[in-house]
Design a protein around this motif. Structure first.
Motif, PDB file in Angstrom:
ATOM      1  N   THR A 154       4.996 -25.676  58.934  1.00 45.23           N
ATOM      2  CA  THR A 154       6.215 -26.115  59.623  1.00 45.23           C
ATOM      3  C   THR A 154       5.908 -27.236  60.615  1.00 45.23           C
ATOM      4  O   THR A 154       6.671 -28.208  60.726  1.00 45.23           O
ATOM      5  N   GLU A 155       4.794 -27.126  61.300  1.00 43.62           N
ATOM      6  CA  GLU A 155       4.393 -28.156  62.259  1.00 43.62           C
ATOM      7  C   GLU A 155       4.218 -29.514  61.570  1.00 43.62           C
ATOM      8  O   GLU A 155       4.723 -30.543  62.042  1.00 43.62           O
ATOM      9  N   HIS A 156       3.529 -29.514  60.443  1.00 42.38           N
ATOM     10  CA  HIS A 156       3.299 -30.767  59.716  1.00 42.38           C
ATOM     11  C   HIS A 156       4.594 -31.289  59.106  1.00 42.38           C
ATOM     12  O   HIS A 156       4.834 -32.505  59.096  1.00 42.38           O
ATOM     13  N   ALA A 157       5.424 -30.396  58.611  1.00 39.33           N
ATOM     14  CA  ALA A 157       6.708 -30.821  58.047  1.00 39.33           C
ATOM     15  C   ALA A 157       7.586 -31.437  59.125  1.00 39.33           C
ATOM     16  O   ALA A 157       8.276 -32.442  58.885  1.00 39.33           O
ATOM     17  N   ARG A 158       7.562 -30.844  60.326  1.00 34.66           N
ATOM     18  CA  ARG A 158       8.374 -31.383  61.432  1.00 34.66           C
ATOM     19  C   ARG A 158       7.900 -32.778  61.811  1.00 34.66           C
ATOM     20  O   ARG A 158       8.709 -33.681  62.035  1.00 34.66           O
ATOM     21  N   HIS A 159       6.599 -32.987  61.883  1.00 33.45           N
ATOM     22  CA  HIS A 159       6.076 -34.312  62.215  1.00 33.45           C
ATOM     23  C   HIS A 159       6.477 -35.333  61.158  1.00 33.45           C
ATOM     24  O   HIS A 159       6.896 -36.455  61.477  1.00 33.45           O
ATOM     25  N   PHE A 160       6.389 -34.952  59.888  1.00 32.63           N
ATOM     26  CA  PHE A 160       6.759 -35.881  58.812  1.00 32.63           C
ATOM     27  C   PHE A 160       8.246 -36.207  58.873  1.00 32.63           C
ATOM     28  O   PHE A 160       8.651 -37.367  58.706  1.00 32.63           O
ATOM     29  N   ALA A 161       9.078 -35.197  59.119  1.00 38.81           N
ATOM     30  CA  ALA A 161      10.522 -35.428  59.190  1.00 38.81           C
ATOM     31  C   ALA A 161      10.859 -36.399  60.318  1.00 38.81           C
ATOM     32  O   ALA A 161      11.716 -37.283  60.161  1.00 38.81           O
ATOM     33  N   LYS A 162      10.203 -36.248  61.461  1.00 39.40           N
ATOM     34  CA  LYS A 162      10.444 -37.175  62.570  1.00 39.40           C
ATOM     35  C   LYS A 162       9.998 -38.592  62.203  1.00 39.40           C
ATOM     36  O   LYS A 162      10.614 -39.576  62.631  1.00 39.40           O
ATOM     37  N   GLU A 163       8.932 -38.688  61.422  1.00 37.99           N
ATOM     38  CA  GLU A 163       8.478 -39.994  60.956  1.00 37.99           C
ATOM     39  C   GLU A 163       9.531 -40.635  60.048  1.00 37.99           C
ATOM     40  O   GLU A 163       9.817 -41.832  60.160  1.00 37.99           O
ATOM     41  N   ILE A 164      10.118 -39.835  59.193  1.00 35.93           N
ATOM     42  CA  ILE A 164      11.191 -40.344  58.315  1.00 35.93           C
ATOM     43  C   ILE A 164      12.391 -40.777  59.146  1.00 35.93           C
ATOM     44  O   ILE A 164      13.008 -41.822  58.884  1.00 35.93           O
ATOM     45  N   GLU A 165      12.735 -39.998  60.166  1.00 31.66           N
ATOM     46  CA  GLU A 165      13.845 -40.375  61.034  1.00 31.66           C
ATOM     47  C   GLU A 165      13.586 -41.730  61.690  1.00 31.66           C
ATOM     48  O   GLU A 165      14.480 -42.588  61.757  1.00 31.66           O
ATOM     49  N   SER A 166      12.363 -41.935  62.153  1.00 29.31           N
ATOM     50  CA  SER A 166      12.003 -43.215  62.771  1.00 29.31           C
ATOM     51  C   SER A 166      12.097 -44.359  61.777  1.00 29.31           C
ATOM     52  O   SER A 166      12.588 -45.453  62.094  1.00 29.31           O
ATOM     53  N   ILE A 167      11.660 -44.120  60.550  1.00 31.34           N
ATOM     54  CA  ILE A 167      11.720 -45.150  59.510  1.00 31.34           C
ATOM     55  C   ILE A 167      13.171 -45.494  59.186  1.00 31.34           C
ATOM     56  O   ILE A 167      13.523 -46.660  59.008  1.00 31.34           O
ATOM     57  N   LEU A 168      14.022 -44.478  59.123  1.00 33.48           N
ATOM     58  CA  LEU A 168      15.439 -44.728  58.843  1.00 33.48           C
ATOM     59  C   LEU A 168      16.081 -45.564  59.955  1.00 33.48           C
ATOM     60  O   LEU A 168      16.891 -46.453  59.693  1.00 33.48           O
ATOM     61  N   LEU A 169      15.722 -45.283  61.199  1.00 34.09           N
ATOM     62  CA  LEU A 169      16.244 -46.067  62.306  1.00 34.09           C
ATOM     63  C   LEU A 169      15.790 -47.522  62.218  1.00 34.09           C
ATOM     64  O   LEU A 169      16.555 -48.444  62.515  1.00 34.09           O
ATOM     65  N   GLU A 170      14.551 -47.718  61.768  1.00 33.91           N
ATOM     66  CA  GLU A 170      14.015 -49.076  61.661  1.00 33.91           C
ATOM     67  C   GLU A 170      14.597 -49.832  60.487  1.00 33.91           C
ATOM     68  O   GLU A 170      14.911 -51.020  60.598  1.00 33.91           O
ATOM     69  N   HIS A 171      14.777 -49.145  59.349  1.00 29.82           N
ATOM     70  CA  HIS A 171      15.163 -49.844  58.114  1.00 29.82           C
ATOM     71  C   HIS A 171      16.601 -49.554  57.677  1.00 29.82           C
ATOM     72  O   HIS A 171      17.093 -50.214  56.763  1.00 29.82           O
ATOM     73  N   GLY A 172      17.262 -48.596  58.314  1.00 31.21           N
ATOM     74  CA  GLY A 172      18.635 -48.286  57.943  1.00 31.21           C
ATOM     75  C   GLY A 172      19.604 -48.319  59.101  1.00 31.21           C
ATOM     76  O   GLY A 172      20.777 -47.979  58.938  1.00 31.21           O
TER      77      GLY A 172
END
Length: 446
Positions: free
Chosen positions: A155-173
């Motif tokens: 869960t810890e690793h999944a949460r970190h990855f999800a936050k990374e995706i959120e950051s990418i979406l903010l940058e590119h979407g």
């Protein structure tokens, strides 16, 4: 370099340009004996040249595929797509890494934005495997959140990855959080949901993107099929009484690898009474004179392109029985008719209704589809038999550039043997082009 405990390295490093001074192979790849990327061998290139085949232009093919994904994203007003399926990653990036292992251990991922920005998460210390691919703008690590890899910290690793995706979406979407996902571990799905990211079916996006092949992809398919047919000829030479099914099947594997092919999806080859019912896998059975041997290649050849061809052969020098010839003739006429009817613009249901009906005695053991799409593997669409239309049929239309496999299994319930035949074709502007050239058994058609 400081590294996050979740992301083992990040790089957009590319191959040193000075290494590109050498000659190039027919597909545009660097003619470097030590290059990282996998691909066809000189044996394959020489055989294709002898056959008059044109290798794909890999740069152009990769750009086309990325454009197809971007178009599908924009049709659906999606900010991007997150991919875990290794074949979807292959389509988006043309990168490979332990394809079968990654199929059941999702340690790689890929994000494609609606503007075409590509980020690849690879297995640790593997950023060099995509260094030859300029469309991959970033290489990261840390997409693993399955139990074998992360245990009670999943869960810890999944949460970190999800936050990374959120950051990418903010940058590119921008503020758009509409994201397509093809496959994802449950922990990752839950963490994306918690962040308010609106998720859509990425399989639909990718299947539609992959459905229409450009000329370079069709050329790659022609090459993969040609290599497969050469391997099939060597298989047929090995089909002698006294050989085992495994002996014969191993030839296809070996010859595929020798030409730069990659793997085989199944091991469906059977002889004699094991040809009925279908889907029995090859084993130690010794083949006998006068028996039928049937198989489905299900082969991933050079360029990761699937060559999905079925043939049924008569073992040895015995004369075929009347029943063997009858089964074969029904299967042969079935796929010939179902290829002949195909035209661009036909709906899938129209194809079903125009298809030839199997004799009633063979319908109970009919194959699962009349025909299916093909590219990097079996792909969209699946076109059903009339009996299966209500329960499993879906809408769609044939378009130029769709590649299909047209197939039939013919064997009665309780019958002694069965026959499997399948050809691979492409829909053209006016009809079809049959990409398969391997001959049928004259002894069984006479």
């Amino acid at each position: 370099m400081n590294r996050s405990p979740y992301s083992i390295g990040s790089s957009n490093r590319k191959i040193d340009p000075s290494r590109r001074r050498g000659e190039f192979k027919p597909d545009g790849s660097l003619n470097d004996n030590d290059r990282v990327e996998i691909g066809p061998t000189d044996l394959a290139f020489n055989e294709w040249q002898t056959l008059g085949l044109t290798a794909p232009n890999l740069t152009r093919m990769r750009e086309y595929r990325l454009e197809r994904i971007v178009n599908e994203l924009n049709k659906r007003e999606l900010a991007g797509i997150l991919l875990f399926d290794p074949l979807n990653i292959r389509y988006a990036t043309d990168s490979t890494n332990m394809q079968l292992w990654i199929t059941h251990n999702h340690a790689r991922a890929c994000f494609v934005s609606a503007a075409g920005h590509v980020i690849l998460w690879d297995f640790h210390n593997c950023d060099h495997l995509s260094a030859h691919l300029p469309l991959v703008k970033e290489v990261r690590g840390g997409a693993s959140f399955f139990y074998f890899e992360t245990g009670d910290r999943t869960t810890e690793h999944a949460r970190h990855f999800a936050k990374e995706i959120e950051s990418i979406l903010l940058e590119h979407g921008g503020k758009d959080k509409r994201l397509a996902v093809d496959k994802i571990e449950i922990a990752g799905l839950r963490e994306l949901d918690k962040l308010g990211i609106e998720l859509f079916d990425g399989q639909e996006v990718m299947e539609h993107a992959r459905a229409i092949k450009c000329e370079d992809e069709i050329n790659a398919m022609r090459c993969s099929i040609a290599s497969t047919e050469i391997a099939m000829a060597k298989m047929q030479q090995a089909c002698t009484p006294g050989a085992t099914e495994n002996d014969i099947w191993s030839v296809l594997h070996a010859e595929n690898i020798k030409r730069g092919g990659e793997w085989i999806e199944c091991r469906i080859l059977a002889s004699g009474p094991r040809t009925n019912p279908w889907f029995q896998e090859c084993g130690p059975r010794v083949v006998q004179n006068g028996e039928l041997l049937a198989f489905d290649t299900d082969l991933i050849g050079p360029y990761g392109i699937c060559a999905d061809i079925s043939r049924t052969w008569l073992i040895g020098d015995a004369d075929p029985t009347l029943e063997q010839k009858r089964l074969y003739r029904v299967a042969y006429e079935h796929i010939q008719h179902n290829m002949d009817i195909l035209r661009p613009g036909m709906s899938f249901e129209e194809v079903t209704q125009a298809g030839i009906l199997l004799p009633e005695e063979f319908r109970a053991q009919r194959y699962g589809v009349m025909m299916h799409g093909v590219g990097l593997c079996d792909e969209y669409p699946s076109i059903r038999y009339p009996e299966d239309l209500k329960g499993h049929g879906y809408s769609g239309v044939l378009e130029p550039g769709m590649a299909l496999c047209v197939e039939a299994y013919v064997g009665a319930v309780g019958g002694k043997e069965g026959v499997k035949l399948e050809d691979q074709i492409v829909i053209t502007e006016n009809g079809v082009e049959n990409l398969t050239t391997y001959p049928f058994e004259e002894r069984l058609l006479s």
